[in-house]
Design an enzyme around this catalytic site. Structure first.
Site, PDB file in Angstrom:
ATOM      1  N   GLU A   1       0.784  -1.114  -0.010  1.00  0.00           N
ATOM      2  CA  GLU A   1      -0.149   0.139  -0.056  1.00  0.00           C
ATOM      3  C   GLU A   1       0.863   1.318   0.093  1.00  0.00           C
ATOM      4  OE1 GLU A   1      -2.104  -3.526   0.903  1.00  0.00           O
ATOM      5  OE2 GLU A   1      -0.251  -2.621   2.094  1.00  0.00           O
TER       6      GLU A   1
ATOM      7  N   HIS B   1      10.438  14.922  10.102  1.00  0.00           N
ATOM      8  CA  HIS B   1      11.753  14.700   8.983  1.00  0.00           C
ATOM      9  C   HIS B   1      11.518  14.705   7.801  1.00  0.00           C
ATOM     10  CE1 HIS B   1      14.622  13.658  12.456  1.00  0.00           C
ATOM     11  NE2 HIS B   1      14.036  14.632  12.878  1.00  0.00           N
TER      12      HIS B   1
END
Length: 163
Positions: free
Chosen positions: A76, A103
């Site tokens: 997925e 990040h």
């Protein structure tokens, strides 16, 4: 916030429970399927459609994120990452949910429905949604390099091998 959701048969019950949670939190949930259980369904189109929804919303200035589910979450995530501008992260812990946003400015997360309890996945999603991108220069630079490679097949000033 608008949340685009997709799954396959392995995550269908999981997805329905998490959609209820997200709606209760006040989010607008867009379900990209499947609508019913089919043990032979294929996740790519569902997850790509969820990722396309996120990309369209971002383009149009609508605050949106995506959540995709499957047995492991791996396929997925791969499917969502095929969409230009999508940064889908496989999340398996609180810290990966937070770091995906801080990040990587991930805009889609993928979770393995056969790997986690609903309570854990709910927590991962809540953390992901609540965590802002830090905007630190090093992270902005790295994300820009990914986008540049996506568009051109190159990263200026960096060695990128050819096929």
């Amino acid at each position: 916030m608008r949340i685009h959701v997709a799954t396959d048969h392995a995550g269908l019950d999981f997805s329905h429970q998490l959609q209820q949670h997200l709606r209760a939190q006040g989010h607008e949930v867009i379900d990209h399927g499947p609508a019913e259980y089919d043990a032979l369904d294929d996740y790519p189109s569902f997850c790509i459609n969820a990722a396309l929804g996120v990309a369209r919303d971002e383009r149009d200035g609508v605050e949106a994120l995506g959540v995709v589910f499957g047995g492991s979450g791996n396929g997925e995530q791969m499917a969502a990452n095929k969409v230009d501008g999508i940064r889908a992260a496989l999340v398996w812990s609180d810290s990966t949910a937070v770091l995906a946003r801080e990040h990587n400015n991930a805009n889609v997360i993928s979770i393995g429905a056969r790997q986690h309890e609903v309570a854990d996945a709910t927590r991962f999603i809540d953390l992901f949604i609540a965590t802002p991108f830090t905007g630190d220069e090093r992270h902005v630079r790295r994300i820009a390099q990914l986008g540049e490679f996506e568009r051109t097949g190159e990263i200026a000033g960096k060695q990128v091998d050819s096929l």
